[in-house]
Write an enzyme that holds these catalytic residues in place. Structure first.
Site, short mmCIF file in Angstrom:
data_model
loop_
_atom_site.label_atom_id
_atom_site.label_comp_id
_atom_site.label_asym_id
_atom_site.label_seq_id
_atom_site.Cartn_x
_atom_site.Cartn_y
_atom_site.Cartn_z
N ASP A 1 0.84 -1.19 0.00
CA ASP A 1 0.00 0.00 0.00
C ASP A 1 0.89 1.25 0.00
OD1 ASP A 1 -2.39 1.60 0.52
OD2 ASP A 1 -1.66 1.74 2.58
N LYS B 1 -8.54 -5.00 -3.35
CA LYS B 1 -7.15 -5.13 -3.75
C LYS B 1 -6.77 -6.60 -3.90
CE LYS B 1 -5.37 -0.93 -1.49
NZ LYS B 1 -4.36 -0.41 -0.55
N ASP C 1 -6.99 -2.79 2.71
CA ASP C 1 -5.90 -3.76 2.58
C ASP C 1 -6.28 -5.13 3.13
OD1 ASP C 1 -3.97 -1.94 1.47
OD2 ASP C 1 -3.75 -1.06 3.47
#
Length: 222
Positions: free
Chosen positions: A8, A150, A177
């Site tokens: 990230d 993601k 995340d």
């Protein structure tokens, strides 16, 4: 052997003020396996970060709505649906909150981001009515199609790079995340991570922000 890395940006490669900690750039450039930058930001931001770090432009952007690897650009979401939510939100008297130019959303193609100073309740209500969801990344409220993440986008990116998702390690800090940290081989959360990211990670390091990323890297390379 060094594993491929997914990482990230905000809260992970940055300082608390969201500026990039310069120490991380050499780490990314010297990584001996593919690096994928996975972010909630619009595509130009991670592409630029890869360019300035001197690494291949392997990117997941807009919380999984966009993926770019080896000259292949794939869109997994629909900005028009998110725009309809925001249009109704504005019609009710609320603002997206980024000012008249709105560089935050100018290049977004699959979602819309709303300032966290704007009211969340009506945004969620409108999104749910239209079959969308709102994700709070800690930096903005993101209006997007449900199911995008993601982790899901990283599956196709990993395949394009000749890897399984479980070959990867990942480092992150936010709710967006969560899927990435849970689905890779080993997920690392920095100490400033929210509860969902920490719960999804295999390892929570003691240091925060970019210091946490560097601590995770030390653990990975041991």
């Amino acid at each position: 052997m060094t594993p491929p890395l997914a990482v990230d940006i905000d809260g992970t490669l940055s300082r608390p003020d969201r500026s990039i900690d310069g120490r991380v750039l050499d780490v990314l450039r010297e990584w001996e396996a593919p690096v994928v930058v996975a972010t909630g930001k619009a595509l130009p931001y991670p592409i630029a970060l890869c360019d300035y770090a001197g690494i291949d432009q392997n990117v997941v952007a807009e919380n999984g709505g966009v993926a770019y690897v080896q000259d292949d650009l794939v869109f997994h979401g629909d900005r028009e649906a998110a725009q309809d939510v925001v249009d109704e939100y504005r019609a009710r008297g609320h603002e997206v909150g980024w000012g008249p130019v709105d560089l935050v959303n100018r290049w977004r193609e699959t979602e819309i981001a709303v300032d966290r100073e704007s009211p969340l309740g009506p945004l969620q209500e409108i999104a749910e009515k239209r079959g969308l969801e709102v994700v709070d990344t800690g930096f903005a409220y993101h209006v997007k199609e449900p199911g995008l993440s993601k982790g899901k986008a990283l599956i196709s990116v990993a395949d394009s790079l000749g890897h399984e998702l479980t070959d990867f390690v990942a480092v992150g800090d936010s709710a967006n995340d969560e899927s990435m940290l849970a689905e890779v081989g080993t997920g690392y959360a920095v100490a400033n991570a929210d509860d969902r990211a920490k719960a999804a990670a295999d390892v929570v390091v003691e240091a925060e922000y970019a210091d946490g990323f560097l601590a995770a890297v030390e653990r990975i390379l041991e």
